[in-house]
Motif scaffolding. Structure first.
Motif, PDB file in Angstrom:
ATOM      1  N   LEU A   1      66.918  84.360  34.754  1.00  0.00           N
ATOM      2  CA  LEU A   1      66.800  84.198  36.205  1.00  0.00           C
ATOM      3  C   LEU A   1      65.331  84.062  36.600  1.00  0.00           C
ATOM      4  O   LEU A   1      64.936  83.149  37.320  1.00  0.00           O
ATOM      5  CB  LEU A   1      67.439  85.396  36.920  1.00  0.00           C
ATOM      6  N   ILE A   2      64.521  84.993  36.065  1.00  0.00           N
ATOM      7  CA  ILE A   2      63.089  84.962  36.388  1.00  0.00           C
ATOM      8  C   ILE A   2      62.469  83.654  35.895  1.00  0.00           C
ATOM      9  O   ILE A   2      61.783  82.943  36.642  1.00  0.00           O
ATOM     10  CB  ILE A   2      62.360  86.165  35.737  1.00  0.00           C
ATOM     11  N   MET A   3      62.719  83.326  34.626  1.00  0.00           N
ATOM     12  CA  MET A   3      62.134  82.113  34.072  1.00  0.00           C
ATOM     13  C   MET A   3      62.645  80.880  34.827  1.00  0.00           C
ATOM     14  O   MET A   3      61.911  79.915  35.031  1.00  0.00           O
ATOM     15  CB  MET A   3      62.465  81.970  32.577  1.00  0.00           C
ATOM     16  N   GLY A   4      63.917  80.939  35.218  1.00  0.00           N
ATOM     17  CA  GLY A   4      64.522  79.813  35.928  1.00  0.00           C
ATOM     18  C   GLY A   4      63.868  79.594  37.284  1.00  0.00           C
ATOM     19  O   GLY A   4      63.561  78.467  37.661  1.00  0.00           O
ATOM     20  N   ILE A   5      63.641  80.685  38.012  1.00  0.00           N
ATOM     21  CA  ILE A   5      63.010  80.569  39.334  1.00  0.00           C
ATOM     22  C   ILE A   5      61.614  79.978  39.185  1.00  0.00           C
ATOM     23  O   ILE A   5      61.249  79.010  39.862  1.00  0.00           O
ATOM     24  CB  ILE A   5      62.922  81.955  40.022  1.00  0.00           C
ATOM     25  N   VAL A   6      60.854  80.540  38.249  1.00  0.00           N
ATOM     26  CA  VAL A   6      59.487  80.059  38.055  1.00  0.00           C
ATOM     27  C   VAL A   6      59.507  78.586  37.660  1.00  0.00           C
ATOM     28  O   VAL A   6      58.770  77.760  38.216  1.00  0.00           O
ATOM     29  CB  VAL A   6      58.763  80.908  36.984  1.00  0.00           C
ATOM     30  N   GLY A   7      60.393  78.243  36.722  1.00  0.00           N
ATOM     31  CA  GLY A   7      60.460  76.860  36.241  1.00  0.00           C
ATOM     32  C   GLY A   7      60.881  75.891  37.334  1.00  0.00           C
ATOM     33  O   GLY A   7      60.313  74.809  37.460  1.00  0.00           O
ATOM     34  N   ALA A   8      61.877  76.282  38.119  1.00  0.00           N
ATOM     35  CA  ALA A   8      62.391  75.364  39.144  1.00  0.00           C
ATOM     36  C   ALA A   8      61.363  75.146  40.241  1.00  0.00           C
ATOM     37  O   ALA A   8      61.177  74.034  40.731  1.00  0.00           O
ATOM     38  CB  ALA A   8      63.683  75.910  39.741  1.00  0.00           C
ATOM     39  N   MET A   9      60.671  76.206  40.637  1.00  0.00           N
ATOM     40  CA  MET A   9      59.673  76.054  41.699  1.00  0.00           C
ATOM     41  C   MET A   9      58.500  75.197  41.232  1.00  0.00           C
ATOM     42  O   MET A   9      57.850  74.545  42.032  1.00  0.00           O
ATOM     43  CB  MET A   9      59.156  77.430  42.150  1.00  0.00           C
ATOM     44  N   ARG A  10      58.240  75.252  39.927  1.00  0.00           N
ATOM     45  CA  ARG A  10      57.094  74.501  39.403  1.00  0.00           C
ATOM     46  C   ARG A  10      57.498  73.170  38.792  1.00  0.00           C
ATOM     47  O   ARG A  10      56.750  72.567  38.038  1.00  0.00           O
ATOM     48  CB  ARG A  10      56.366  75.344  38.361  1.00  0.00           C
ATOM     49  N   LYS A  11      58.675  72.697  39.107  1.00  0.00           N
ATOM     50  CA  LYS A  11      59.180  71.457  38.508  1.00  0.00           C
ATOM     51  C   LYS A  11      58.186  70.314  38.685  1.00  0.00           C
ATOM     52  O   LYS A  11      57.740  70.019  39.776  1.00  0.00           O
ATOM     53  CB  LYS A  11      60.494  71.085  39.169  1.00  0.00           C
ATOM     54  N   PHE A  12      57.865  69.646  37.579  1.00  0.00           N
ATOM     55  CA  PHE A  12      56.937  68.526  37.676  1.00  0.00           C
ATOM     56  C   PHE A  12      57.306  67.378  36.730  1.00  0.00           C
ATOM     57  O   PHE A  12      57.587  66.276  37.176  1.00  0.00           O
ATOM     58  CB  PHE A  12      55.507  68.990  37.390  1.00  0.00           C
ATOM     59  N   GLY A  13      57.327  67.683  35.439  1.00  0.00           N
ATOM     60  CA  GLY A  13      57.408  66.649  34.394  1.00  0.00           C
ATOM     61  C   GLY A  13      58.401  65.537  34.644  1.00  0.00           C
ATOM     62  O   GLY A  13      58.008  64.379  34.823  1.00  0.00           O
ATOM     63  N   ASP A  14      59.693  65.863  34.681  1.00  0.00           N
ATOM     64  CA  ASP A  14      60.666  64.770  34.789  1.00  0.00           C
ATOM     65  C   ASP A  14      60.623  64.115  36.172  1.00  0.00           C
ATOM     66  O   ASP A  14      60.810  62.916  36.298  1.00  0.00           O
ATOM     67  CB  ASP A  14      62.082  65.229  34.410  1.00  0.00           C
ATOM     68  N   ALA A  15      60.319  64.917  37.206  1.00  0.00           N
ATOM     69  CA  ALA A  15      60.254  64.338  38.548  1.00  0.00           C
ATOM     70  C   ALA A  15      59.115  63.325  38.647  1.00  0.00           C
ATOM     71  O   ALA A  15      59.209  62.329  39.357  1.00  0.00           O
ATOM     72  CB  ALA A  15      60.064  65.433  39.585  1.00  0.00           C
ATOM     73  N   TYR A  16      58.033  63.576  37.923  1.00  0.00           N
ATOM     74  CA  TYR A  16      56.883  62.673  37.923  1.00  0.00           C
ATOM     75  C   TYR A  16      57.294  61.307  37.378  1.00  0.00           C
ATOM     76  O   TYR A  16      56.836  60.270  37.844  1.00  0.00           O
ATOM     77  CB  TYR A  16      55.773  63.283  37.077  1.00  0.00           C
TER      78      TYR A  16
END
Lengths: 296, 413
Positions: free
Chosen positions: A212-227
């Motif tokens: 959950l913690i890692m997921g929240i951090v990862g989702a908020m910082r989403k960059f790579g694929d969206a770029y």
């Protein structure tokens, strides 16, 4: 004795110095940059809290924040549920389970950029795999990335596809659950669902919490694929993408740094909330909880 | 004990590293004066380029030849094939700017206004191998900012109207000419559009080009907003008319095919793209090209690449000379050259383009870039979001223009 103490510091000094030079110093510097207007080529100009004030009036910022929060709110539970489900499936003793484990874990091994490029093709309106399959069913092509309404579902699809990568920690957690717990429950006449609800879930809760913690951090910082993948109507412009644009396209480093601080605070609050809630639902074997004692 | 000695040594080392790091902004680099005070040695000059693979090898060969001839400078190629502008920005911010940098035209005012580029005029006037009047006028303009030259163009690819002659003949439509207007373009396009085939692909064309066609622009040469002038509005209305005429596939569809593939596969009969595109070699049908259609004025967009000189270069006089030598050499390598003298190279290096050389020359004479602004990246984003897309979606042109200008004013305030 005193000499010993210095020796200790000496031993950890490479790390300590690295920590100060590469973590603390940039952090302090970043705090300052967030209060300036800085084009990176010239000296930063101090503007106080102007960046923060401007951010809350910036429609693009609010849109990017909304897209990201929306994505996190759906993708994190979705990712946890799918990963756990996959782990439970490959934790059974069926023929070829090692093949399934390997196949399902593959998304975590392939480089992120190639996955993104692949998905860009899969989601393509005219030549994509999904629309090709849909056309066989007589469904007209969907603009997965070109129709704003379908951009978020597309990203969620990628999350589900990659859920096998998150399976590993759940699988380890599942294999750690002592068999005798299930045996005892069976003697008491528990069915499959009750075993899952009262044994598997509580025993897995630390793993779920971690994800959950890692997921929240990862989702908020989403960059790579969206770029790489993007998306129409700014629906694929996540928080970090907009931050990157400000820093490296518009040369507004102060503004971008202020954004980074806001993101930091948001993630901090979300993580704290998760930690606060954890005492209610995360079970650690080593902890003896008051409720458990009462039950005895 | 030995181990702790080693560690102590490491501590000293890393402490030095840390100290150096902190101090570098204030004190400047200590190894500066050596080169400029020794006229006998060659001035070392770094060239940042996005070239990679074959292009890089060709560029390195070109630089090696220049270095052989040069008595006062030595060029060093620094290849940054990925994330070029991001790395360039980091290098400049870290006071490690290369002496020369390749730039796409829209970056010149941004870099110049931030003080990263050296103005060239005072040096250029003294260099006999620099011929300003040899350049096509539009090409040299994009290297200027506030009436100063900051960069020299090395390529200028005018956009041409390519057409699929087979499709025209099959449909019995007269071939395009250099004197076509946008209305002729629509009329022919409508005759060529039928099930699964379109008259033209237009999403390559920068929206500003339609305003130029009628004598308008987004910003004028002095940086004033002229997007709401009657001429600009007329051009944008023509753009909307073309979109509404249905002669082109919608943008999403065209984007997903990419790079003129719809033209290559015979799905569209006309395509507007750079004069250097390789259609003649890659398609099975007969290709023709003309200067793109006009409104009240004949003009076409040109993709222009330039080399700029860093404001931190240590010996600007020598560097400017090296820049001119290098740029002149590239004109003998890259097609299409931005100069009249370099132009004919296209006949020998791209023989398949020979049939159209005079047409391309004609286009080069009326080709131009944008009137770029210091905040061009944000302006481009605004044009895309508030002008191009709304116009394509049928929003009233004047309303879209008003919204765009409102955003512009926020950006340039």
């Amino acid at each position: 004795m005193r000499f010993k103490k210095y020796e200790g510091y000496l031993f950890i000094s490479p790390w300590i110095i690295g920590f100060f030079v590469f973590t603390i110093a940039p952090l302090v510097f970043a705090f300052y940059v967030g209060l300036t207007e800085w084009d990176t080529f010239n000296k930063p100009k101090f503007v106080g809290l102007d960046n923060y004030a401007a951010l809350f009036k910036d429609e693009d910022f609010i849109k990017a924040l909304w897209v990201t929060v929306k994505f996190a709110a759906i993708s994190v539970p979705l990712g946890i549920a799918t990963s756990m489900l996959i782990a439970i499936l490959v934790n059974t003793k069926v023929k070829g389970v090692y093949f399934f484990r390997t196949a399902l874990y593959l998304p975590a091994v392939v480089s992120g950029v190639s996955i993104s490029l692949l998905w860009k093709w899969i989601l393509d309106k005219d030549f994509g795999l999904i629309n090709l399959l849909l056309s066989k069913l007589g469904i007209p092509p969907i603009g997965w990335l070109t129709d704003p309404a379908f951009v978020m579902p597309s990203y969620l699809m990628i999350v589900i596809w990659g859920a096998g990568g998150g399976m590993l920690t759940y699988l380890a957690g599942l294999q750690d659950i002592p068999k005798h717990l299930y045996e005892a429950a069976e003697i008491d006449g528990a069915n499959g669902f009750r075993k899952f609800r009262h044994i598997t879930l509580p025993m897995l809760s630390p793993v779920i919490f971690y994800n959950l913690i890692m997921g929240i951090v990862g989702a908020m910082r989403k960059f790579g694929d969206a770029y790489i993948i993007g998306g129409a109507g700014n629906e694929g412009r996540f928080y970090m993408i907009y931050l990157y644009e400000n820093a490296f396209k518009y040369f507004k480093m102060g503004y971008a740094t202020a954004m980074a601080w806001i993101l930091f605070v948001i993630i901090l609050i979300l993580t704290l909330l998760a930690f606060k809630s954890s005492s209610a639902w995360v079970y650690y074997e080593s902890e003896v909880k008051p409720r458990a004692r009462k039950g005895r | 004990m030995l181990l702790s000695l080693v560690l102590a040594f490491m501590v000293v080392l890393s402490a030095c590293g840390g100290g150096g790091n902190n101090g570098n902004g204030a004190s400047g680099s200590p190894d500066k004066p050596a080169e400029s005070s020794q006229p006998a040695g060659k001035v070392k000059l770094k060239v940042a380029t996005w070239a990679g693979a074959d292009e890089l090898r060709e560029f390195e060969a070109l630089v090696a030849k220049l270095n052989e001839k040069a008595t006062d400078y030595e060029l060093q190629v620094q290849s940054i094939p990925a994330d070029y502008y991001q790395k360039l920005q980091t290098m400049i911010a870290g006071k490690q700017a290369p002496d020369f940098m390749w730039l796409s035209q829209e970056y010149v005012p941004q870099y110049a206004s931030l003080g990263a580029l050296a103005p060239l005029d005072e040096y250029l006037s003294g260099i006999s191998s620099f011929h300003a009047d040899d350049y096509f006028p539009g090409a040299l303009d994009v290297g200027k900012f506030n009436n100063q030259t900051y960069a020299l163009p090395w390529i200028s690819q005018p956009y041409m109207l390519y057409y699929n002659q087979d499709m025209f003949e099959k449909a019995g439509v007269e071939l395009p000419t250099n004197d076509w207007t946008w209305d002729d373009f629509i009329a022919a396009g409508q005759k060529l559009t039928k099930d699964g085939e379109w008259g033209a692909l237009i999403n390559n064309i920068p929206t500003a080009m339609y305003t130029w066609s009628y004598g308008g622009d987004v910003f004028d040469k002095d940086g004033n907003i002229v997007l709401n002038s009657p001429e600009s509005i007329q051009g944008l209305e023509m753009y909307q008319k073309i979109v509404k005429s249905g002669i082109a596939p919608d943008r999403a569809q065209a984007d997903s095919m990419g790079n003129g593939d719809m033209f290559k596969t015979g799905k569209v009969a006309m395509f507007i793209g750079g004069a250097g595109d390789d259609f003649e070699k890659t398609v099975k049908f007969k290709v023709g090209m003309v200067v793109p259609p006009k409104g009240t004025k004949q003009v076409t967009f040109s993709w222009i690449g330039v080399t700029a000189m860093s404001s931190t270069t240590k010996n600007p006089a020598v560097a400017a000379k090296a820049l001119v030598d290098m740029t002149n050499a590239i004109h003998q390598w890259k097609v299409v050259a931005p100069t009249k003298s370099g132009f004919d190279l296209i006949k020998t290096s791209r023989p398949e383009k020979e049939y159209a050389v005079e047409t391309i020359r004609k286009a080069s004479e009326v080709a131009r870039g944008f009137n770029n602004q210091p905040k061009q990246a944000e302006i481009d984003g605004t044009i895309w979001e508030h002008l191009t897309q709304p116009i394509e979606n049928g929003v009233d042109v004047k309303k879209a223009v008003d919204n765009t200008i409102k955003k512009f004013q926020e950006i340039i305030k």
